[in-house]
Design an enzyme around this catalytic site. Structure first.
Site, mmCIF file in Angstrom:
data_model
loop_
_atom_site.group_PDB
_atom_site.id
_atom_site.type_symbol
_atom_site.label_atom_id
_atom_site.label_comp_id
_atom_site.label_asym_id
_atom_site.label_seq_id
_atom_site.Cartn_x
_atom_site.Cartn_y
_atom_site.Cartn_z
ATOM 1 N N VAL A 128 0.853 -1.186 0.000
ATOM 2 C CA VAL A 128 0.000 0.000 0.000
ATOM 3 C C VAL A 128 0.884 1.229 0.000
ATOM 4 O O VAL A 128 1.759 1.370 0.853
ATOM 5 C CB VAL A 128 -0.935 0.018 1.242
ATOM 6 C CG1 VAL A 128 -1.725 1.319 1.306
ATOM 7 C CG2 VAL A 128 -1.873 -1.176 1.227
ATOM 8 N N ALA A 174 4.480 4.104 2.857
ATOM 9 C CA ALA A 174 4.005 2.862 2.252
ATOM 10 C C ALA A 174 4.193 1.723 3.254
ATOM 11 O O ALA A 174 4.857 1.895 4.286
ATOM 12 C CB ALA A 174 4.785 2.564 0.971
ATOM 13 N N LYS A 175 3.618 0.605 2.980
ATOM 14 C CA LYS A 175 3.844 -0.584 3.813
ATOM 15 C C LYS A 175 3.465 -1.815 3.014
ATOM 16 O O LYS A 175 2.606 -1.746 2.133
ATOM 17 C CB LYS A 175 2.968 -0.532 5.072
ATOM 18 C CG LYS A 175 3.520 -1.356 6.222
ATOM 19 C CD LYS A 175 4.578 -0.570 6.960
ATOM 20 C CE LYS A 175 5.101 -1.287 8.172
ATOM 21 N NZ LYS A 175 5.847 -0.355 9.033
ATOM 22 N N GLY A 176 4.110 -2.935 3.347
ATOM 23 C CA GLY A 176 3.769 -4.197 2.705
ATOM 24 C C GLY A 176 3.496 -5.252 3.754
ATOM 25 O O GLY A 176 3.920 -5.123 4.905
ATOM 26 N N ASP A 233 10.307 -5.043 8.889
ATOM 27 C CA ASP A 233 9.297 -4.766 9.915
ATOM 28 C C ASP A 233 9.115 -6.085 10.671
ATOM 29 O O ASP A 233 9.989 -6.957 10.594
ATOM 30 C CB ASP A 233 7.999 -4.264 9.243
ATOM 31 C CG ASP A 233 7.036 -3.625 10.236
ATOM 32 O OD1 ASP A 233 7.238 -2.453 10.578
ATOM 33 O OD2 ASP A 233 6.077 -4.290 10.685
#
Ligand code: GLU
Length: 428
Positions: free
Chosen positions: A72, A117-119, A158
């Site tokens: 995202v 953003a992040k996944g 993360d």
């Protein structure tokens, strides 16, 4: 994957307030203070781009298993998307949306030229071999290839991922491009373009933030006691740096439970125990404490450094600490925040307190782009300067506007993003 590389949930997934609800409520609060209209609010609340992919894995025994993968990009107005990749069985797209939004405000509040953003991939890494994790990582990376890149969206570790994961992502991207692109990930091993100081940067930043918050009350780190929830990449080193600074670390925990000792724990011995594969709770130098009890211990500083939503209305009412320094992303719900504020407990918010990681990620990306490497001392000094400047900016706004440090950090971050958005204008 070794235990020290993981910080898995300290709460039962699904019982806490959904992170996206918390993130949206925080944004609404900032938008209200800033007096923005509904159109701008929607622009800030809505991810620019999302990718939702299937990630099939051929297991070592030949069977096939399928995971969901997400990336995202919440906002890219100030620069490329930036944020971690999370491997956890409970990951869903809404959690990734919340984490991506927090990255946007975090990058803006510490003024690194990135969006957010992040996944995430719905896999519990503890249940899979290293070769399986490598295949999952490479498949996920190739699925999201069209939207990542050193100028598009840069990944970092993360929960559930580590330096090795970032090396695989970088390699998969590079092999597909036909040349080595080190700046597509940060938090890489040193041998392939990682930065000195990155592995411990989040924890160093947490301790700088704690020291700055204490200093406002004329208190030093060597005069206080602390409890740290989470003993992964953030919590374990935060406990170590606090211990080195003279803080009495009286309790720590991981997802299996915790230990406490009113005389202070031998943190280096505990780190060695965990590095050898032990859980925090079977360390012999303390008595057992649950993750929930840890939050309510009679300490000066509480560092939630595990997962989202652990401080809600009920747990916040039991907190005895005077300072909460958020190592995790989103550990406090909106109700939890209200209770802590009413009780006069100072919360140094996640988007400020844990920003040391992304600050040194930025340094890593700058070094990779220049192919010129800084010394450990240069990195440590620049990190400390940025944390101090960001802390002071937030604290000044908080005092001037009589708002919490969370609201102050949010309005600084949200305003920077909104201004970038407005000056660029809306296309077409
Ligand atoms: N996962 C980290 C965070 O939540 C890393 C961000 C980064 O360096 O991109 O801040």
């Amino acid at each position: 994957m070794p235990d020290e590389d993981r910080t898995t949930p300290a709460t039962t997934p699904g019982t806490a307030t959904a992170p996206l609800e918390t993130a949206q409520a925080q944004l609404s609060s900032a938008v209200e203070i800033l007096g923005y209209d509904e159109g701008l609010h929607q622009m800030l609340a809505t991810p620019r781009r999302e990718m939702n992919v299937a990630v099939p894995l051929r297991r070592d025994d030949g069977s096939i298993e399928l995971f969901r993968g997400y990336r995202v990009q919440h906002n890219i107005s100030r620069g490329p998307g930036k944020g971690g990749l999370r491997y956890s069985a409970g990951v869903d797209v809404d959690e990734v949306r919340a984490l991506a939004m927090w990255m946007t405000w975090k990058c803006a509040v510490v003024d690194v030229p990135y969006g957010g953003a992040k996944g995430g991939v719905t896999i519990d890494p503890a249940d899979y071999s290293t070769t399986e994790l490598e295949r999952v990582t490479r498949r996920y990376t190739s699925e999201i290839m069209p939207i990542i890149g050193p100028e598009r969206d840069i990944m970092a570790p993360d929960i559930g991922t580590n330096e090795q994961t970032m090396a695989w992502v970088m390699d998969t991207y590079s092999v597909n491009m036909g040349y080595t692109v080190t700046a597509v990930t940060t938090g890489k091993p040193l041998t392939v373009g990682g930065s000195l100081g990155r592995a411990t940067a989040t924890s160093r930043g947490v301790v700088h933030a704690a020291a700055a918050a204490l200093a406002e009350a004329g208190v030093r780190l060597d005069e206080v006691s602390a409890a740290v929830q989470g003993f992964g990449k953030v919590g374990s080193h935060a406990a170590r740096f606090l211990h080195e600074a003279g803080t009495k670390v009286v309790a720590v925990s991981d997802e299996h439970g915790g230990i406490q000792s009113s005389d202070g724990l031998d943190v280096p011995a505990l780190l060695a125990h965990v590095a050898e594969g032990g859980h925090v709770s079977d360390f012999e130098g303390g008595s057992p404490v649950s993750n929930s009890e840890l939050l309510a211990l009679d300490v000066d500083v509480l560092v939630p450094a595990a997962v989202e939503g652990v401080l809600d209305a009920e747990t916040a009412a039991r907190v005895k600490a005077r300072w909460v320094v958020e190592g995790a992303n989103g550990p406090t719900t909106t109700e939890g925040d209200r209770v802590l504020a009413e009780r006069g407990i100072v919360v140094v918010p996640d988007i400020l307190a844990n920003a040391g990681g992304v600050i040194v990620s930025y340094f890593e990306w700058v070094q990779a782009n220049q192919a010129y490497w800084w010394t450990e001392q240069e990195i440590a000094e620049r990190l400390e300067q940025r944390m101090a400047a960001s802390f002071n900016a937030v604290s000044t706004v908080s005092r001037r506007e009589q708002i919490t440090m969370r609201d102050a950090a949010l309005i600084i971050g949200v305003r920077r993003v909104a201004e970038a958005h407005q000056i660029r204008g809306l296309y077409p």
